[in-house]
Design an enzyme around this catalytic site. Structure first.
Site, PDB file in Angstrom:
ATOM      1  N   GLY A 256       0.828  -1.203   0.000  1.00 18.92           N
ATOM      2  CA  GLY A 256       0.000   0.000   0.000  1.00 18.92           C
ATOM      3  C   GLY A 256       0.854   1.240   0.000  1.00 18.92           C
ATOM      4  O   GLY A 256       2.087   1.189   0.008  1.00 18.92           O
ATOM      5  N   GLU A 257       0.188   2.376  -0.021  1.00 17.08           N
ATOM      6  CA  GLU A 257       0.883   3.657  -0.065  1.00 17.08           C
ATOM      7  C   GLU A 257       0.135   4.649   0.796  1.00 17.08           C
ATOM      8  O   GLU A 257      -1.088   4.740   0.742  1.00 17.08           O
ATOM      9  CB  GLU A 257       0.980   4.159  -1.506  1.00 17.08           C
ATOM     10  N   GLY A 258       0.869   5.366   1.643  1.00 15.53           N
ATOM     11  CA  GLY A 258       0.273   6.356   2.532  1.00 15.53           C
ATOM     12  C   GLY A 258       0.859   7.726   2.296  1.00 15.53           C
ATOM     13  O   GLY A 258       1.584   7.970   1.327  1.00 15.53           O
ATOM     14  N   GLY A 259       0.568   8.635   3.222  1.00 16.39           N
ATOM     15  CA  GLY A 259       1.040   9.998   3.065  1.00 16.39           C
ATOM     16  C   GLY A 259       2.545  10.116   3.138  1.00 16.39           C
ATOM     17  O   GLY A 259       3.141  10.988   2.493  1.00 16.39           O
ATOM     18  N   MET A 260       3.187   9.267   3.936  1.00 14.46           N
ATOM     19  CA  MET A 260       4.634   9.362   4.090  1.00 14.46           C
ATOM     20  C   MET A 260       5.398   8.509   3.086  1.00 14.46           C
ATOM     21  O   MET A 260       6.524   8.833   2.734  1.00 14.46           O
ATOM     22  CB  MET A 260       5.032   8.944   5.510  1.00 14.46           C
ATOM     23  N   VAL A 263       4.560   0.983   1.445  1.00 17.71           N
ATOM     24  CA  VAL A 263       4.811  -0.147   2.333  1.00 17.71           C
ATOM     25  C   VAL A 263       4.896  -1.405   1.482  1.00 17.71           C
ATOM     26  O   VAL A 263       4.031  -1.650   0.628  1.00 17.71           O
ATOM     27  CB  VAL A 263       3.695  -0.289   3.384  1.00 17.71           C
ATOM     28  N   LYS A 278       8.554  -0.034   5.270  1.00 21.78           N
ATOM     29  CA  LYS A 278       8.008   1.250   4.831  1.00 21.78           C
ATOM     30  C   LYS A 278       9.137   2.130   4.329  1.00 21.78           C
ATOM     31  O   LYS A 278      10.167   2.284   5.000  1.00 21.78           O
ATOM     32  CB  LYS A 278       7.273   1.944   5.977  1.00 21.78           C
ATOM     33  N   ASP A 373      -3.254  10.635  14.152  1.00 25.89           N
ATOM     34  CA  ASP A 373      -3.862  10.202  12.896  1.00 25.89           C
ATOM     35  C   ASP A 373      -4.618   8.887  13.073  1.00 25.89           C
ATOM     36  O   ASP A 373      -4.493   7.968  12.278  1.00 25.89           O
ATOM     37  CB  ASP A 373      -2.791  10.053  11.810  1.00 25.89           C
TER      38      ASP A 373
END
Length: 532
Positions: A256-260, A263, A278, A373
């Site tokens: 997946g992919e997040g704001g930072m 992963v 990550k 968060d």
């Protein structure tokens, strides 16, 4: 190679940053690509299986073609099925034996590297023997033709051996030394027919020098190509593996992919332990504020030991400057996906999840950390140690510290900067207050509980700006209006969490956990994760 990340501060007056101590550390040269026996075994097994499939199909097709073009001859003399080139009977037998090898090379069978190498050499020997027998019988009838067409025959006789050499060089992973030894053996076998036939020929055979020269040149050129191809393929394979490595971790696929950052599912090269790695996003690699937040995320989460907080294994920076950390891999489902697939949770299950999160937050708050968060996507439900429905709190990427020394770095959290996910942010976050307290997380737990029980955030169906304004000025609809089956006491607990003033919420996460548990009846409290 692990290196401590560069500090986010700059200037001569910046205090030195203490080096991190999370995880183990390897010697400096340990970052070089290392191929373990298990990896080499798996690569060799796959390549041998592919080669065997190709060879089984090729021999079966050649045998079928030979039979189809010589039907009348075979009816007249069936023995030629086994004795006349291209020996269709032998080819069919080789095809069947090779099919058995394909079965033995199944991924479910662990043969070991030594047996795989034995199968490789057995294949080389059988193929070379077949070529030698076939060409010996064919060359016996062709000796007179050497007088007229020695060069054509040299190329024709050398081509099958050259093809075999190139096929093994390209398809079977080997070191340069191993490939050279294998190539030398096959090249030597290529001249067995001439050694058997030419010394016993009646008188000198004209054209033999040209024939041998062309065959030698053909095999020599193909051998050189095979060795170079084997070397380049091996080198490119190592480069590809190195490109997927970070320290001692081999990246498998993106999760997946997040704001930072992104992963990846990864595996430790020696421990063979699956984990999640990550990476900081490439477009933020030069952003000192992002790097500071990334480093703080690791350092904050690494000091937490609660069973409902994701465990951090290691942390470092690759040789190309990529920041990363490795954490436990959690095969399960996020609360976001769970509600999307199955709808709102039963009250008892929602309380079970929220109570676990309160335990994780209580430890974090006691250490002076605020998550900032909390949202459904940052909570995973999984099975750990035979226990079902274990909640794991993820992503301390926006974590803030309450200590004065942490607040001194404005790059990490600047006043007036809104950070978080609007649907689950507290009013003080929405107003850009940098000095948020644990009460902000309490509000987010309430918003998360509202989502679990109703299937929607407290203020949904509007844009980010409207959502932020609603958190500051509006009161969400009571849960009991949307779900009458939810106990009124539980609805009241969630409503208290969502109070606009931090002082009106629960004093701490432990108090909230007790209130959540007592809001249920005795029967619901006894439920465990196996029910769901």
């Amino acid at each position: 190679m692990h290196r401590a990340p560069p500090t986010a501060r700059s200037g001569a007056d910046s205090p030195p940053r203490r080096a991190h101590t999370v995880g183990f550390r390897m010697p400096p040269d340990a970052s070089a690509p290392v191929r373990t026996t298990g990896e080499l075994e798996e690569r060799l097994r796959r390549r041998l299986r592919v080669t065997s499939v190709i060879w089984a199909c090729a021999t079966a097709v050649i045998a079928a073609t030979a039979v189809a073009t010589r039907v009348e001859e075979l009816r007249a003399d069936p023995v030629t099925f086994w004795t006349e080139p291209p020996l269709p009977g032998v080819l069919l037998l080789v095809s069947l034996l090779t099919a058995g090898v394909v079965w033995s090379l199944s991924p479910r069978r662990r043969l070991g590297l030594a047996r795989l190498r034995a199968i490789e050499w057995l294949g080389v020997g059988m193929t070379a023997a077949f070529f030698a027998v076939n060409q010996t019988r064919a060359l016996g009838s062709m000796l007179p033709e050497l007088l007229g067409k020695p060069m054509e025959l040299g190329v024709a006789q050398g081509a099958p051996w050259g093809t075999l050499i190139v096929a093994y060089g390209v398809l079977i992973p080997s070191s340069l030394r191993h490939a050279a030894g294998r190539t030398a053996v096959i090249a030597a076998c290529a001249f067995v027919p001439e050694l058997l036939l030419l010394p016993g020929a009646d008188g000198p055979v004209r054209g033999v020098a040209s024939y041998l020269a062309l065959k030698t040149i053909m095999i020599g050129v193909m051998s050189a190509l095979a060795l170079y191809g084997s070397y380049r393929i091996e080198a490119l394979g190592q480069d590809a593996e190195a490109a997927r490595e970070l320290g001692q971790y081999l990246l498998r696929r993106m999760l997946g992919e997040g704001g930072m950052g992104r992963v990846y599912l990864a595996e430790h090269r020696f421990l063979r332990r699956p984990c999640a790695v990550k990476l900081i996003r490439a477009d933020q690699a030069g952003d000192e504020a992002a790097l500071a937040r990334f480093e703080r995320e690791v350092q904050s989460a690494a000091g937490l030991t609660h069973p409902n907080t994701v465990q951090i294994y290691d942390y470092g920076q690759s040789e190309d400057g990529t920041f990363y950390f490795a954490m436990e891999y959690l095969p399960g489902v996020s609360l976001d996906d769970l509600v999307e697939r199955h709808g709102p949770l039963e009250p008892a299950r929602a309380v079970r999840v929220l109570a676990q999160l309160c335990g994780a937050l209580h430890e974090a708050h006691a250490r002076g950390l605020v998550h900032r968060d909390l949202k459904p996507g940052n909570v995973m439900l999984c099975e750990r140690g035979g226990v079902q429905d274990v909640a794991k709190l993820l992503d301390f990427g926006l974590v803030g510290a309450l200590q004065a020394d942490a607040a001194a770095d404005p790059r990490i959290t600047q006043a007036g900067m809104i950070m978080g996910t609007p649907a689950f942010m507290s009013p003080e976050q929405c107003m850009g207050d940098a000095d948020v307290t644990p009460a902000s997380d309490i509000y987010s737990v309430g918003a998360l509980g509202y989502f679990l029980l109703t299937g929607a955030a407290p203020f949904s169906g509007c844009g980010a700006v409207q959502t932020i304004v609603a958190h500051v000025n509006r009161t969400p609809r009571p849960i009991t209006e949307l779900r009458p089956d939810v106990p009124a006491a539980l609805s009241d607990v969630i409503a208290r969490c969502l109070a606009k003033q931090p002082s009106e919420r629960f004093a701490d996460a432990a108090s909230l956990e007790r209130a959540l548990v007592h809001a249920l009846g005795p029967t619901d409290r006894a439920e465990d994760g196996r029910r769901w």
